[in-house]
Design a protein around this motif. Structure first.
Motif, PDB file in Angstrom:
ATOM      1  N   SER A 384       0.827  -1.210   0.000  1.00 52.96           N
ATOM      2  CA  SER A 384       0.000   0.000   0.000  1.00 52.96           C
ATOM      3  C   SER A 384       0.863   1.262   0.000  1.00 52.96           C
ATOM      4  O   SER A 384       0.551   2.251  -0.674  1.00 52.96           O
ATOM      5  N   ILE A 385       1.959   1.227   0.753  1.00 58.50           N
ATOM      6  CA  ILE A 385       2.875   2.371   0.778  1.00 58.50           C
ATOM      7  C   ILE A 385       3.620   2.490  -0.542  1.00 58.50           C
ATOM      8  O   ILE A 385       3.766   3.585  -1.097  1.00 58.50           O
ATOM      9  N   LEU A 386       4.083   1.374  -1.083  1.00 55.76           N
ATOM     10  CA  LEU A 386       4.773   1.405  -2.374  1.00 55.76           C
ATOM     11  C   LEU A 386       3.860   1.949  -3.468  1.00 55.76           C
ATOM     12  O   LEU A 386       4.297   2.723  -4.333  1.00 55.76           O
ATOM     13  N   ASP A 387       2.599   1.580  -3.416  1.00 52.33           N
ATOM     14  CA  ASP A 387       1.609   2.060  -4.374  1.00 52.33           C
ATOM     15  C   ASP A 387       1.486   3.582  -4.304  1.00 52.33           C
ATOM     16  O   ASP A 387       1.520   4.275  -5.338  1.00 52.33           O
ATOM     17  N   SER A 388       1.370   4.125  -3.093  1.00 47.56           N
ATOM     18  CA  SER A 388       1.224   5.576  -2.939  1.00 47.56           C
ATOM     19  C   SER A 388       2.494   6.314  -3.372  1.00 47.56           C
ATOM     20  O   SER A 388       2.420   7.410  -3.937  1.00 47.56           O
ATOM     21  N   LEU A 389       3.647   5.719  -3.129  1.00 46.53           N
ATOM     22  CA  LEU A 389       4.908   6.340  -3.549  1.00 46.53           C
ATOM     23  C   LEU A 389       5.002   6.429  -5.067  1.00 46.53           C
ATOM     24  O   LEU A 389       5.460   7.441  -5.616  1.00 46.53           O
ATOM     25  N   VAL A 390       4.580   5.379  -5.746  1.00 49.49           N
ATOM     26  CA  VAL A 390       4.596   5.393  -7.211  1.00 49.49           C
ATOM     27  C   VAL A 390       3.599   6.418  -7.744  1.00 49.49           C
ATOM     28  O   VAL A 390       3.887   7.169  -8.682  1.00 49.49           O
ATOM     29  N   LYS A 391       2.422   6.461  -7.116  1.00 45.92           N
ATOM     30  CA  LYS A 391       1.409   7.430  -7.552  1.00 45.92           C
ATOM     31  C   LYS A 391       1.942   8.859  -7.423  1.00 45.92           C
ATOM     32  O   LYS A 391       1.615   9.735  -8.220  1.00 45.92           O
ATOM     33  N   ARG A 392       2.787   9.108  -6.394  1.00 45.79           N
ATOM     34  CA  ARG A 392       3.356  10.447  -6.175  1.00 45.79           C
ATOM     35  C   ARG A 392       4.701  10.625  -6.894  1.00 45.79           C
ATOM     36  O   ARG A 392       5.360  11.645  -6.744  1.00 45.79           O
ATOM     37  N   HIS A 421      -4.829  -1.551  -7.530  1.00 49.20           N
ATOM     38  CA  HIS A 421      -3.968  -2.183  -8.529  1.00 49.20           C
ATOM     39  C   HIS A 421      -2.517  -2.113  -8.039  1.00 49.20           C
ATOM     40  O   HIS A 421      -1.652  -1.465  -8.648  1.00 49.20           O
ATOM     41  N   LEU A 422      -2.264  -2.791  -6.951  1.00 49.74           N
ATOM     42  CA  LEU A 422      -0.986  -2.670  -6.247  1.00 49.74           C
ATOM     43  C   LEU A 422       0.182  -3.262  -7.035  1.00 49.74           C
ATOM     44  O   LEU A 422       1.257  -2.671  -7.109  1.00 49.74           O
ATOM     45  N   THR A 423      -0.023  -4.419  -7.605  1.00 50.29           N
ATOM     46  CA  THR A 423       1.047  -5.071  -8.370  1.00 50.29           C
ATOM     47  C   THR A 423       1.440  -4.230  -9.574  1.00 50.29           C
ATOM     48  O   THR A 423       2.625  -4.062  -9.884  1.00 50.29           O
ATOM     49  N   GLN A 424       0.436  -3.666 -10.245  1.00 49.78           N
ATOM     50  CA  GLN A 424       0.709  -2.837 -11.412  1.00 49.78           C
ATOM     51  C   GLN A 424       1.534  -1.608 -11.024  1.00 49.78           C
ATOM     52  O   GLN A 424       2.445  -1.190 -11.760  1.00 49.78           O
ATOM     53  N   SER A 425       1.233  -1.034  -9.852  1.00 48.61           N
ATOM     54  CA  SER A 425       1.997   0.129  -9.387  1.00 48.61           C
ATOM     55  C   SER A 425       3.451  -0.244  -9.108  1.00 48.61           C
ATOM     56  O   SER A 425       4.373   0.484  -9.488  1.00 48.61           O
ATOM     57  N   CYS A 426       3.643  -1.379  -8.431  1.00 47.24           N
ATOM     58  CA  CYS A 426       5.007  -1.811  -8.118  1.00 47.24           C
ATOM     59  C   CYS A 426       5.788  -2.118  -9.391  1.00 47.24           C
ATOM     60  O   CYS A 426       6.981  -1.800  -9.498  1.00 47.24           O
ATOM     61  N   ARG A 427       5.123  -2.706 -10.358  1.00 48.37           N
ATOM     62  CA  ARG A 427       5.785  -3.002 -11.639  1.00 48.37           C
ATOM     63  C   ARG A 427       6.226  -1.705 -12.311  1.00 48.37           C
ATOM     64  O   ARG A 427       7.353  -1.595 -12.818  1.00 48.37           O
ATOM     65  N   GLU A 428       5.348  -0.709 -12.304  1.00 44.58           N
ATOM     66  CA  GLU A 428       5.682   0.594 -12.894  1.00 44.58           C
ATOM     67  C   GLU A 428       6.843   1.238 -12.145  1.00 44.58           C
ATOM     68  O   GLU A 428       7.767   1.797 -12.750  1.00 44.58           O
ATOM     69  N   GLY A 429       6.817   1.143 -10.809  1.00 45.45           N
ATOM     70  CA  GLY A 429       7.893   1.713 -10.004  1.00 45.45           C
ATOM     71  C   GLY A 429       9.239   1.078 -10.302  1.00 45.45           C
ATOM     72  O   GLY A 429      10.253   1.771 -10.459  1.00 45.45           O
ATOM     73  N   LYS A 430       9.260  -0.251 -10.418  1.00 48.96           N
ATOM     74  CA  LYS A 430      10.506  -0.957 -10.708  1.00 48.96           C
ATOM     75  C   LYS A 430      11.055  -0.567 -12.081  1.00 48.96           C
ATOM     76  O   LYS A 430      12.260  -0.337 -12.244  1.00 48.96           O
ATOM     77  N   ARG A 431      10.174  -0.503 -13.059  1.00 51.84           N
ATOM     78  CA  ARG A 431      10.621  -0.156 -14.414  1.00 51.84           C
ATOM     79  C   ARG A 431      11.191   1.263 -14.456  1.00 51.84           C
ATOM     80  O   ARG A 431      12.203   1.516 -15.131  1.00 51.84           O
TER      81      ARG A 431
END
Length: 441
Positions: A384-392, A421-431
Motif C-alpha cells: 500500500s505504501i509502495l503504491d502511494s509512492l509510485v502514484k506520487r 492495482h498494487l502489483t501494477q503500481s510496483c511493476r511501474e515503479g521498478k521499471r
C-alpha cells in the motif's frame, strides 16, 4: 505428511481442472514461423541467416551475444522469408527471423544421442547446456548455463527442482512430470554430477499428488535426491519462497539463490538439460497449456518454437465465446497480449483466454488501511505504501522502501478488498527505477 511452505502468500482459485488430466499432444505448425532474437534475459541474439537462406531443424539461426545470452535454433526446415522487426509478447517489436515451413522437418547433421556422458567434465556439460540454448522454462528465461556457474565463493549444497507450478490454470509442468518422469530424474542427475556431494530436491505442491507418487517411485534408491511435498499456496514456485520452504533459508534482500547455497531450476529446464546432454538436441520446442473459460477444448500441447498463438487456439477448437482478455502465461504473472499473431517462444508456458467474468480488472477504491496486502506479501513489503509512492512519483523513496524486491506475484492485488492495482503500481515503479539507473549510467 508434513507440507513444506513459506511465510505469507495467498490462495487464488486453481483453474487447473481444465487441463490437469489432459495428456500432452504434439502440434505441428502449418504456417510461417517467427523466431524473435530476444527470448531470454540478457543480450539479444544476432541473426545468422538472411532472406532466401534454406535452414534445417536444429540449425542455429541466432548467435548469443555475451555470457548472459542464449542461442536460438530453427524448429523446422524451410526458407527464410525475412529478417525484420516483428511484434513480441512484451508489447515491443524485436528483430526476428521469419521462416516458411516446408513441412519436411529435415534435420541438420549431428543431432544424435550421446552414448556416454558420464565422463564429461563440468565445463564440458556447461558448454553443451549453453550451446543448446537452454533457459529457465518456468517463464523467467534466465540462461541456464549462467545459473549453473556460480562464483567460486558461493558454496552450493542444494539443487532444487521447481515442480510447484503454483500459477493458476497452468498444467504444462504437471503433465511433464507425469509423462517424462525418468527424463527429469536423469536431468537432475546430470546437474548433480556437476556439483559433487550436493543434494537434489524435487518440490511438488500437494495438489499434484499423482506427480509426487511417480517422482518418488523414480528416485527410489537414489540417495542424493529427495522428493518434497509443498503446501499448495501462491507463489510457492517463486525462487526465494521455494528455497525457504525446502531449506528454511532466507535469501537476503538484493541477493541471489546462490548466496543461500542453492540453485533452483524448473522441471522443464531439467528436462531440456536431459535432451541436450543425452539426446544431443538443442532447445526447439516446449509444452504450452492452452486454457481458460473462453477456449472450446483446453489442451496441453507440445509446440515448436515460432508457431503462432493462433494455430494453438485453432488446435483447441477455437473460442466458444470471444475472450475479453488473452494472456501469455498465467493470470497472475502473465502478460496480456493484443493479438494472436505472436510466436511461441522459450518462455511461453501458457495461453489463457478469459471471458468478461474472469478478466475485467475491478474499479479501484480508496485504501482502507486493512493491512491484508502486508499479510499476503511473500517478500515482507508494504504494498500500500509502495503504491502511494509510485502514484506520487517518489521513486527514490520507493527504492529505499525495498520496492525493487517486489516479485510482481500479484498476491497484494488478489487479496485487496479495495481492489487497488498494487502489483501494477510496483511493476511501474521498478521499471522507472531501472530506467533512471540506465540514464544515470
Amino acid at each position: 505428511m508434513k507440507l513444506l511452505t513459506f511465510k505469507k502468500g495467498a490462495y487464488p482459485p486453481h483453474g487447473k481442472h481444465f487441463t490437469e488430466d489432459k495428456k500432452i499432444e504434439d502440434l505441428l505448425p502449418k504456417g510461417d514461423l517467427i523466431f524473435p532474437m530476444s527470448q531470454h534475459i540478457g543480450a539479444p541474439c544476432e541473426p545468422l541467416v538472411k532472406k532466401g537462406d534454406r535452414v534445417l531443424v536444429g540449425q542455429k539461426i541466432g548467435a548469443a551475444k555475451g555470457f548472459v545470452s542464449s542461442p536460438i535454433y530453427s524448429s523446422v526446415s524451410g526458407t527464410v522469408k525475412n529478417v525484420a522487426l516483428m511484434p513480441h509478447a512484451n508489447g515491443s517489436k524485436v528483430m526476428s527471423v521469419i521462416i516458411e515451413n516446408d513441412g519436411l522437418y529435415e534435420e541438420i547433421e549431428g543431432l544424435v544421442p550421446r552414448e556416454d556422458y558420464s565422463k564429461l567434465s563440468k565445463d564440458e556439460l556447461l558448454k553443451i547446456i549453453a550451446e543448446a540454448g537452454i533457459v529457465g522454462m518456468g517463464g523467467a528465461c534466465f540462461p541456464t548455463h549462467v545459473k549453473l556457474a556460480p562464483p567460486p565463493d558461493k558454496k552450493i549444497d542444494a539443487i532444487i527442482v521447481n515442480g510447484a507450478e503454483c500459477e493458476p490454470y497452468l498444467t504444462c509442468d504437471h503433465r511433464l512430470m507425469l509423462e517424462n518422469t525418468k527424463e527429469i530424474v536423469e536431468g537432475l542427475k546430470i546437474v548433480l554430477k556437476m556439483f559433487p556431494g550436493v543434494k537434489g530436491y524435487i518440490g511438488i505442491e500437494n495438489n499434484k499428488m499423482n506427480a509426487v507418487k511417480v517422482m518418488k517411485e523414480a528416485v527410489k534408491g537414489v540417495s542424493n535426491i529427495e522428493v518434497v511435498v509443498l503446501k499448495t499456496k501462491y507463489p510457492q514456485g517463486a525462487e526465494k519462497q521455494l528455497i525457504y520452504a525446502v531449506t528454511g533459508r532466507e535469501v537476503p534482500s538484493g541477493k541471489l539463490p546462490a548466496d543461500a547455497g542453492c540453485i533452483v531450476q524448473n522441471v522443464g529446464t531439467i528436462f531440456e538439460i536431459y535432451n541436450a546432454v543425452v539426446k544431443g538436441r538443442p532447445l526447439m520446442e516446449r509444452i504450452v497449456t492452452v486454457t481458460g473459460e473462453a477456449v472450446k477444448e483446453p489442451k496441453n500441447l507440445r509446440v515448436k518454437f515460432g508457431t503462432s498463438f493462433k494455430e494453438l487456439i485453432e488446435a483447441c477448437g477455437g473460442f466458444k465465446e470471444d475472450p475479453v482478455k488473452v494472456i501469455s502465461g498465467g493470470p497472475l504473472m502473465g502478460t496480456t497480449v493484443q493479438t494472436l499473431d505472436l510466436p511461441v517462444m522459450k518462455g511461453t508456458s501458457g495461453i489463457l483466454a478469459l471471458t468478461k467474468k474472469q478478466a475485467v480488472l475491478p474499479q479501484e477504491s480508496s485504501c482502507i488501511r486493512c493491512g491484508r496486502c502486508v499479510e499476503a506479501c511473500p517478500m515482507n513489503l508494504i504494498p500500500s505504501i509502495l503504491d502511494s509512492l509510485v502514484k506520487r512519483r517518489e521513486y527514490d523513496t520507493f527504492e529505499k522502501n525495498n520496492g525493487m524486491d517486489c516479485i510482481e506475484c500479484g498476491c497484494c492485488t488478489l487479496v485487496c478488498p479495495a481492489k487497488r492495482h498494487l502489483t501494477q503500481s510496483c511493476r511501474e515503479g521498478k521499471r522507472t527505477v531501472l530506467a533512471n539507473r540506465k540514464k544515470a549510467n
